[in-house]
Write a protein that holds these residues in place. Structure first.
Motif, PDB file in Angstrom:
ATOM      1  N   SER A  34       0.790  -1.259   0.057  1.00 27.68           N
ATOM      2  CA  SER A  34      -0.034  -0.039   0.022  1.00 27.68           C
ATOM      3  C   SER A  34       0.821   1.135  -0.042  1.00 27.68           C
ATOM      4  N   HIS A  35       2.134   1.305   0.619  1.00 32.58           N
ATOM      5  CA  HIS A  35       2.924   2.457   0.504  1.00 32.58           C
ATOM      6  C   HIS A  35       3.359   2.722  -0.810  1.00 32.58           C
ATOM      7  N   LEU A  36       3.324   1.574  -1.734  1.00 28.07           N
ATOM      8  CA  LEU A  36       3.811   2.188  -3.068  1.00 28.07           C
ATOM      9  C   LEU A  36       2.685   2.912  -3.915  1.00 28.07           C
ATOM     10  N   PHE A  37       1.574   3.435  -3.309  1.00 29.08           N
ATOM     11  CA  PHE A  37       0.765   4.178  -4.081  1.00 29.08           C
ATOM     12  C   PHE A  37       0.385   5.471  -3.020  1.00 29.08           C
ATOM     13  N   GLU A  93      -7.217   5.343  -3.987  1.00 35.06           N
ATOM     14  CA  GLU A  93      -8.052   4.183  -4.459  1.00 35.06           C
ATOM     15  C   GLU A  93      -7.091   2.752  -4.311  1.00 35.06           C
ATOM     16  N   ARG A  94      -5.939   2.999  -4.975  1.00 32.80           N
ATOM     17  CA  ARG A  94      -5.198   1.658  -5.002  1.00 32.80           C
ATOM     18  C   ARG A  94      -4.557   1.251  -3.298  1.00 32.80           C
ATOM     19  N   VAL A  95      -4.339   2.328  -2.840  1.00 28.99           N
ATOM     20  CA  VAL A  95      -3.889   2.066  -1.356  1.00 28.99           C
ATOM     21  C   VAL A  95      -5.011   1.346  -0.597  1.00 28.99           C
ATOM     22  N   LEU A  96      -6.365   1.610  -0.664  1.00 24.05           N
ATOM     23  CA  LEU A  96      -7.445   1.082  -0.088  1.00 24.05           C
ATOM     24  C   LEU A  96      -7.710  -0.254  -0.797  1.00 24.05           C
TER      25      LEU A  96
END
Length: 587
Positions: free
Chosen positions: A463-466, A478-481
């Motif tokens: 998730s940290h990549l986004f 959105e991609r973190v979620l």
């Protein structure tokens, strides 16, 4: 005094004639020793030629090396305690006379063992270093004479002779405290060639220890070429060496010494430093699979320091005489790490491609860890800072290939994957297409780990990549979620598997870890992470705890309680963060 000495030269010659003609070896030894001990130093200096002329005429069984060594030792002490007499040594050509006398003694005593001849040259070298320390040509002459005596012989097998050769080679190092001076002696490596493999390695360690002790900086590629020729016993396998005879601990210490030595090679001139790196690379790549894991990381560190100094420069990388550029250095490093891959040594190679980006970002170049696990993420980050997206992408590609093809152990996969995630998170060089490709591959690897808990932790780490806080960083809520929801599904699956296999729902530790990730991004202001989502997750954890019929996990209980206290603390602290937490019921 001069008149006195002149007057007694003839009587002295008569004494020597009597000594030589007595033909008794014990008497000759005793009488020569008496002469050396009884007459004063200045007398010996002025009558040196006459005194030395007697030695080649003594009986072959006389221990000439001991008597002659005593004479040289006495006169060198005289020179050391009375510096004003040094011009007299030059005037009477003391070095030339001793050198000539030793040559005649060795020629006259054809059966003299090698150890005796070498001992004489050790004494002559000691005399030379004490009386004429500034005359490197004298020192080299002594070494050359020793080579001439040893010519035609194989490696020395006599341990006593070997010990004397080590003493001969160690003397210049001790005197000058600078290996660069020894490198100017053309006959120095020729003497080393007569040592057996084991002693060659010992002598190489002595040389390295001298460099470390005196913090000697070797600053030119030609000097480094000569140095590596001296320590070749540590750099590569010697002819006739048996690998199975090596003690593992001794081998590691030897290679660690070589690794430390590489850090002592430096030149402020960029082009000369690049030549140094190329010279080092040429030699260490001959080391074989056992040595490369020790020496390659040190070369990488040294090269990356040069990359940092060259930051912002670029240019064509073809040709041998091209000035140093980041791209050229990256090519060298790529070739070097590829050699490490071929051993194979996949985990270290991957770490060399990925780890330490955070060290470079913090600009802590001077405080690197010397561990081999902390090298080439710095390489990628250096490429990043030099705006070399294709180079950085190639290094990531190589890391992914290593992960897919070489790393099979599940624990090693977990460690490697978190290194990939941590390094990629800090990269801001990639365009949209390249970054999407890399993040997609990374999240895909995360979901394919063997154990569900490992999958969960890797996925929520993705998730940290986004979402990054850097200027112009990635901010895709959105991609973190999606990552966090996917991690939650995997945690649920892990609970169900625990229920089937153990008859209980298992620990809720994964849910608590995910909750903390939600709280992190909640404070970052990601609109998709709402207080309602967090409240639902808190209630889910409480429900799972109630459904768990087995004994509670103390660490999970403490973790959850600490998380709830943190929420209450943020409420009480107030401010903008406190207002966000106001709607969450933690108690």
């Amino acid at each position: 005094m001069t008149m006195y000495i002149h007057d007694v030269v003839e009587p002295e010659a008569e004494i020597y004639w009597q000594v030589v003609n007595c033909k008794d070896d014990l008497a000759q030894f005793y009488l020569m020793d008496c002469i050396i001990q009884v007459f004063p130093d200045e007398y010996h200096l002025q009558t040196l030629e006459t005194l030395l002329s007697a030695f080649p005429q003594l009986q072959p069984s006389v221990d000439i090396k001991t008597v002659l060594s005593q004479l040289m030792d006495r006169l060198s002490n005289y020179a050391a305690t009375s510096p004003e007499v040094l011009p007299e040594f030059l005037q009477v050509e003391a070095f030339a006379k001793f050198s000539n006398a030793i040559g005649k003694v060795i020629e006259a005593q054809v059966d003299m063992p090698v150890v005796g001849a070498v001992t004489l040259y050790v004494s002559l070298l000691t005399f030379t270093l004490r009386v004429h320390p500034d005359r490197l040509d004298y020192v080299d002459q002594v070494l050359g004479a020793c080579v001439k005596k040893l010519s035609g012989k194989e490696k020395l097998e006599d341990s006593r002779a070997t010990k004397q050769i080590v003493a001969l080679l160690s003397a210049p190092l001790e005197k000058y405290s600078n290996i660069v001076t020894a490198l100017e002696l053309s006959n120095y490596p020729r003497v080393m060639d007569y040592l057996d493999n084991a002693t060659t390695k010992v002598m190489a360690l002595v040389i390295i220890q001298s460099i470390m002790k005196n913090t000697t900086c070797i600053s030119t590629s030609d000097k480094i070429e000569a140095l590596f020729d001296l320590i070749k016993g540590l750099i590569k396998d010697m002819d006739g060496a048996q690998d199975d005879e090596l003690d593992e601990e001794d081998f590691k210490e030897e290679q660690n010494s070589v690794a430390r030595l590489i850090h002592m090679l430096h030149n402020d001139d960029h082009d000369e430093m690049l030549k140094i790196l190329c010279t080092v690379q040429k030699h260490i790549l001959q080391g074989g699979p056992k040595r490369l894991p020790f020496t390659v990381p040190s070369l990488v560190f040294s090269a990356l320091k040069l990359v940092r100094r060259l930051q912002g420069q670029d240019g064509d990388v073809t040709g041998e005489e091209v000035p140093a550029t980041p791209k050229k250095i990256f090519q060298i490093l790529h070739q070097t790490i590829e050699a490490l891959q071929c051993i194979p040594c996949p985990e270290l190679s991957l770490r060399l491609y990925l780890q330490c980006a955070e060290v470079f970002l913090a600009q802590l170049i001077d405080s690197f860890y010397t561990s081999s696990y902390c090298v080439t993420a710095f390489l990628i980050q250096a490429a990043n800072d030099c705006d070399l997206e294709p180079v950085a992408y190639e290094f990531f590609t190589q890391a992914f290939i290593l992960y897919e093809e070489e790393i099979a152990d599940s624990k090693a996969q977990i460690t490697a994957l978190h290194l990939i995630i941590g390094t990629l998170q800090r990269m801001n060089i990639f365009g949209v297409e390249n970054r999407d490709t890399l993040t997609h591959k990374t999240t895909g690897y995360s979901a394919k780990l063997l154990k569900k808990p490992d999958q969960c932790r890797a996925v929520y780490a993705c998730s940290h990549l986004f979402w990054t806080d850097d200027q112009d960083g990635i901010m895709d809520g959105e991609r973190v979620l999606l990552c966090l929801k996917r991690a939650l599904r995997i945690a649920n699956a892990a609970q169900q598997m625990a229920n089937v296999s153990k008859g209980s729902s298992g620990s809720v530790i994964l849910f608590i870890e995910i909750l903390n990730k939600y709280l992190y991004f909640f404070e970052k202001g990601i609109p998709q992470i709402t207080n309602t989502v967090i409240q639902d997750l808190i209630e889910l954890i409480r429900t799972e705890k109630q459904n768990d019929s087995s004994a509670s996990d103390p660490s999970a209980e403490a973790f959850f309680a600490s998380t709830l206290r943190y929420i209450e603390f943020q409420k009480q602290k107030g401010g903008s963060i406190g207002e966000k937490y106001e709607q969450i019921k933690a108690s």
